[in-house]
Design an enzyme around this catalytic site. Structure first.
Site, PDB file in Angstrom:
ATOM      1  N   LYS A 126     -15.358 -23.489 -35.089  1.00 16.79           N
ATOM      2  CA  LYS A 126     -14.574 -22.643 -36.006  1.00 16.79           C
ATOM      3  C   LYS A 126     -14.637 -23.170 -37.438  1.00 16.79           C
ATOM      4  O   LYS A 126     -14.913 -22.418 -38.371  1.00 16.79           O
ATOM      5  CB  LYS A 126     -13.112 -22.548 -35.539  1.00 16.79           C
ATOM      6  CG  LYS A 126     -12.939 -21.908 -34.172  1.00 16.79           C
ATOM      7  CD  LYS A 126     -11.494 -21.791 -33.768  1.00 16.79           C
ATOM      8  CE  LYS A 126     -10.794 -23.111 -33.560  1.00 16.79           C
ATOM      9  NZ  LYS A 126     -11.345 -23.951 -32.449  1.00 16.79           N
TER      10      LYS A 126
ATOM     11  N   ARG B 205      -2.649 -19.423 -32.507  1.00 20.75           N
ATOM     12  CA  ARG B 205      -3.050 -20.099 -31.281  1.00 20.75           C
ATOM     13  C   ARG B 205      -2.152 -19.718 -30.105  1.00 20.75           C
ATOM     14  O   ARG B 205      -2.395 -20.190 -28.989  1.00 20.75           O
ATOM     15  CB  ARG B 205      -2.947 -21.606 -31.494  1.00 20.75           C
ATOM     16  CG  ARG B 205      -4.296 -22.281 -31.755  1.00 20.75           C
ATOM     17  CD  ARG B 205      -3.972 -23.711 -32.043  1.00 20.75           C
ATOM     18  NE  ARG B 205      -4.971 -24.668 -31.769  1.00 20.75           N
ATOM     19  CZ  ARG B 205      -5.744 -25.234 -32.699  1.00 20.75           C
ATOM     20  NH1 ARG B 205      -5.721 -24.806 -33.930  1.00 20.75           N
ATOM     21  NH2 ARG B 205      -6.556 -26.207 -32.379  1.00 20.75           N
TER      22      ARG B 205
ATOM     23  N   ARG C 257     -18.293 -35.516 -32.507  1.00 21.54           N
ATOM     24  CA  ARG C 257     -17.861 -35.039 -33.827  1.00 21.54           C
ATOM     25  C   ARG C 257     -17.448 -36.224 -34.710  1.00 21.54           C
ATOM     26  O   ARG C 257     -16.793 -37.145 -34.248  1.00 21.54           O
ATOM     27  CB  ARG C 257     -16.658 -34.086 -33.685  1.00 21.54           C
ATOM     28  CG  ARG C 257     -16.046 -33.717 -35.036  1.00 21.54           C
ATOM     29  CD  ARG C 257     -15.251 -32.450 -34.999  1.00 21.54           C
ATOM     30  NE  ARG C 257     -14.030 -32.559 -34.208  1.00 21.54           N
ATOM     31  CZ  ARG C 257     -13.193 -31.524 -33.998  1.00 21.54           C
ATOM     32  NH1 ARG C 257     -13.462 -30.325 -34.504  1.00 21.54           N
ATOM     33  NH2 ARG C 257     -12.128 -31.693 -33.260  1.00 21.54           N
TER      34      ARG C 257
ATOM     35  N   ARG D  27     -11.999 -38.341 -35.082  1.00 19.20           N
ATOM     36  CA  ARG D  27     -10.592 -37.922 -35.082  1.00 19.20           C
ATOM     37  C   ARG D  27      -9.901 -38.541 -33.881  1.00 19.20           C
ATOM     38  O   ARG D  27     -10.457 -38.522 -32.789  1.00 19.20           O
ATOM     39  CB  ARG D  27     -10.517 -36.382 -34.982  1.00 19.20           C
ATOM     40  CG  ARG D  27     -10.421 -35.698 -36.328  1.00 19.20           C
ATOM     41  CD  ARG D  27     -10.556 -34.212 -36.238  1.00 19.20           C
ATOM     42  NE  ARG D  27      -9.661 -33.553 -35.289  1.00 19.20           N
ATOM     43  CZ  ARG D  27      -9.575 -32.230 -35.151  1.00 19.20           C
ATOM     44  NH1 ARG D  27     -10.312 -31.438 -35.900  1.00 19.20           N
ATOM     45  NH2 ARG D  27      -8.755 -31.692 -34.274  1.00 19.20           N
TER      46      ARG D  27
ATOM     47  N   ARG E 202      -6.209 -30.946 -24.741  1.00 19.02           N
ATOM     48  CA  ARG E 202      -6.304 -29.847 -25.718  1.00 19.02           C
ATOM     49  C   ARG E 202      -6.970 -28.632 -25.094  1.00 19.02           C
ATOM     50  O   ARG E 202      -6.612 -27.493 -25.383  1.00 19.02           O
ATOM     51  CB  ARG E 202      -7.093 -30.307 -26.958  1.00 19.02           C
ATOM     52  CG  ARG E 202      -6.267 -31.223 -27.857  1.00 19.02           C
ATOM     53  CD  ARG E 202      -7.130 -31.998 -28.830  1.00 19.02           C
ATOM     54  NE  ARG E 202      -7.874 -31.129 -29.727  1.00 19.02           N
ATOM     55  CZ  ARG E 202      -9.017 -31.459 -30.310  1.00 19.02           C
ATOM     56  NH1 ARG E 202      -9.565 -32.636 -30.065  1.00 19.02           N
ATOM     57  NH2 ARG E 202      -9.603 -30.636 -31.116  1.00 19.02           N
TER      58      ARG E 202
HETATM   59  P1  ADP Z   1     -13.643 -26.425 -34.187  1.00 22.52           P
HETATM   60  O1  ADP Z   1     -13.198 -26.231 -35.611  1.00 22.52           O
HETATM   61  O2  ADP Z   1     -13.770 -25.113 -33.437  1.00 22.52           O
HETATM   62  O3  ADP Z   1     -12.848 -27.427 -33.427  1.00 22.52           O
HETATM   63  P2  ADP Z   1     -15.958 -27.791 -35.388  1.00 22.52           P
HETATM   64  O4  ADP Z   1     -16.470 -26.833 -36.414  1.00 22.52           O
HETATM   65  O5  ADP Z   1     -15.219 -28.982 -35.868  1.00 22.52           O
HETATM   66  O6  ADP Z   1     -15.131 -26.989 -34.227  1.00 22.52           O
HETATM   67  O7  ADP Z   1     -17.227 -28.248 -34.518  1.00 22.52           O
HETATM   68  C1  ADP Z   1     -17.073 -29.174 -33.441  1.00 22.52           C
HETATM   69  C2  ADP Z   1     -18.272 -30.130 -33.435  1.00 22.52           C
HETATM   70  O8  ADP Z   1     -19.450 -29.401 -33.042  1.00 22.52           O
HETATM   71  C3  ADP Z   1     -18.617 -30.734 -34.794  1.00 22.52           C
HETATM   72  O9  ADP Z   1     -19.113 -32.036 -34.570  1.00 22.52           O
HETATM   73  C4  ADP Z   1     -19.710 -29.807 -35.353  1.00 22.52           C
HETATM   74  O10 ADP Z   1     -20.585 -30.502 -36.233  1.00 22.52           O
HETATM   75  C5  ADP Z   1     -20.425 -29.386 -34.083  1.00 22.52           C
HETATM   76  N1  ADP Z   1     -20.904 -27.989 -34.108  1.00 22.52           N
HETATM   77  C6  ADP Z   1     -20.313 -26.930 -34.704  1.00 22.52           C
HETATM   78  N2  ADP Z   1     -20.996 -25.787 -34.444  1.00 22.52           N
HETATM   79  C7  ADP Z   1     -22.028 -26.155 -33.643  1.00 22.52           C
HETATM   80  C8  ADP Z   1     -23.101 -25.424 -33.013  1.00 22.52           C
HETATM   81  N3  ADP Z   1     -23.227 -24.094 -33.161  1.00 22.52           N
HETATM   82  N4  ADP Z   1     -23.980 -26.128 -32.250  1.00 22.52           N
HETATM   83  C9  ADP Z   1     -23.842 -27.461 -32.092  1.00 22.52           C
HETATM   84  N5  ADP Z   1     -22.874 -28.210 -32.654  1.00 22.52           N
HETATM   85  C10 ADP Z   1     -21.974 -27.563 -33.423  1.00 22.52           C
HETATM   86  P1  AMP Z   2      -7.701 -28.234 -35.040  1.00 25.16           P
HETATM   87  O1  AMP Z   2      -8.102 -28.931 -36.313  1.00 25.16           O
HETATM   88  O2  AMP Z   2      -7.738 -26.741 -35.159  1.00 25.16           O
HETATM   89  O3  AMP Z   2      -8.480 -28.751 -33.848  1.00 25.16           O
HETATM   90  O4  AMP Z   2      -6.177 -28.609 -34.799  1.00 25.16           O
HETATM   91  C1  AMP Z   2      -5.789 -29.960 -34.596  1.00 25.16           C
HETATM   92  C2  AMP Z   2      -4.346 -30.010 -34.076  1.00 25.16           C
HETATM   93  O5  AMP Z   2      -3.455 -29.470 -35.069  1.00 25.16           O
HETATM   94  C3  AMP Z   2      -4.062 -29.200 -32.818  1.00 25.16           C
HETATM   95  O6  AMP Z   2      -4.394 -29.892 -31.622  1.00 25.16           O
HETATM   96  C4  AMP Z   2      -2.552 -28.969 -32.944  1.00 25.16           C
HETATM   97  O7  AMP Z   2      -1.818 -30.133 -32.619  1.00 25.16           O
HETATM   98  C5  AMP Z   2      -2.400 -28.735 -34.454  1.00 25.16           C
HETATM   99  N1  AMP Z   2      -2.560 -27.312 -34.787  1.00 25.16           N
HETATM  100  C6  AMP Z   2      -3.546 -26.750 -35.559  1.00 25.16           C
HETATM  101  N2  AMP Z   2      -3.374 -25.415 -35.656  1.00 25.16           N
HETATM  102  C7  AMP Z   2      -2.272 -25.125 -34.924  1.00 25.16           C
HETATM  103  C8  AMP Z   2      -1.589 -23.916 -34.607  1.00 25.16           C
HETATM  104  N3  AMP Z   2      -2.016 -22.733 -35.045  1.00 25.16           N
HETATM  105  N4  AMP Z   2      -0.492 -23.995 -33.826  1.00 25.16           N
HETATM  106  C9  AMP Z   2      -0.042 -25.173 -33.378  1.00 25.16           C
HETATM  107  N5  AMP Z   2      -0.636 -26.332 -33.606  1.00 25.16           N
HETATM  108  C10 AMP Z   2      -1.747 -26.329 -34.385  1.00 25.16           C
END
Ligand code: ADP
Ligand code: AMP
Length: 207
Positions: A14, A86, A120, A153, A164
């Site tokens: 995302k 969410r 990541r 992270r 999660r």
């Molecule tokens: P989210 O915001 O949904 O948690 P991220 O954008 O942080 O996901 O992506 C999660 C991990 O996967 C990161 O390390 C990112 O670099 C990697 N990633 C994101 N999109 C892709 C993809 N299409 N294919 C492979 N790896 C990806």
């Molecule tokens: P993310 O960066 O989207 O993976 O979010 C990291 C953490 O932030 C999540 O595991 C939750 O603890 C909190 N968080 C982010 N967005 C939300 C949301 N919309 N509602 C509740 N908790 C959230």
């Protein structure tokens, strides 16, 4: 301008997709995870409230997140929401202050997202997202954009990731059906390289 929600499990991409699509389409990107991490880092009241939930891989309470988003989208249009809503309660709360025109669901399986989260890395200074396997930085351990230090992270530890994902299945998956019923959901196959996924998302949002 239309308001967009990006939906998908943790690790679906995302944030990665949102940054690129927002730039290309001139949308205003709002990641609730990024905002909350910033509040935690600055030690604000909101950060103090949120920290425990985030460390445990649980959701921050709906009313806290809703108030935070409401304040940040006030008067704006063309918002790209990443990681929010969410829960159904958040979706219903959001509908009271911002119309959602398109919901893009990034479809990808559990094994793949667990793999992605394990590798990541994020920049401690600017928050840019990398992956040791699929999105490597040019210099190991350093951010391409600002030279900051890349870190894991704390909530990407395997046991927190497992929790999660359970929370996602229970609380967030029902949103797919919720938005499908409203006729605003578009699914994109996110189990492909980021370039292919972002191209599809941009095509969907332009159409
Ligand atoms: P989210 O915001 O949904 O948690 P991220 O954008 O942080 O996901 O992506 C999660 C991990 O996967 C990161 O390390 C990112 O670099 C990697 N990633 C994101 N999109 C892709 C993809 N299409 N294919 C492979 N790896 C990806
Ligand atoms: P993310 O960066 O989207 O993976 O979010 C990291 C953490 O932030 C999540 O595991 C939750 O603890 C909190 N968080 C982010 N967005 C939300 C949301 N919309 N509602 C509740 N908790 C959230």
């Amino acid at each position: 301008m239309r308001n967009v929600v990006l939906l998908g499990p943790p690790g679906a991409g995302k944030g990665t997709i949102a940054v690129r699509a927002a730039e290309e389409l001139n949308l205003s990107h709002l990641s609730t995870g990024d905002v909350l991490r910033d509040e935690v880092a600055r030690g604000t009241e909101l950060g103090k409230k949120a920290r425990g939930f985030m460390d445990r891989g649980e959701l921050v309470p709906d009313e806290v997140v809703l108030a935070m988003v409401r304040e940040r989208v006030r008067g704006r249009e063309g918002v790209l929401l990443d990681g929010f809503p969410r829960t159904l309660a958040q979706a219903e709360g959001l509908a009271e202050f911002l119309p959602v025109h398109v919901v893009v669901y990034l479809a990808v399986g559990k094994d793949e997202v667990v793999r992605r989260l394990g590798s990541r890395r994020v920049c401690a200074s600017c928050g840019a997202v990398y992956n040791l396997v699929t999105q490597r930085p040019r210099t190991a351990g350093r951010c391409d954009r600002c030279g900051g230090e890349l870190r894991q992270r704390p909530d990407d530890a395997p046991e927190v990731v497992a929790h999660r994902y359970e929370v996602y299945e229970r609380e967030s998956q029902p949103l797919i059906e919720h938005y499908a019923r409203q006729g605003v959901l578009v699914s994109v196959d996110a189990a492909r390289p980021p370039e292919a996924v972002v191209a599809d998302v941009i095509r969907v949002l332009r159409s």
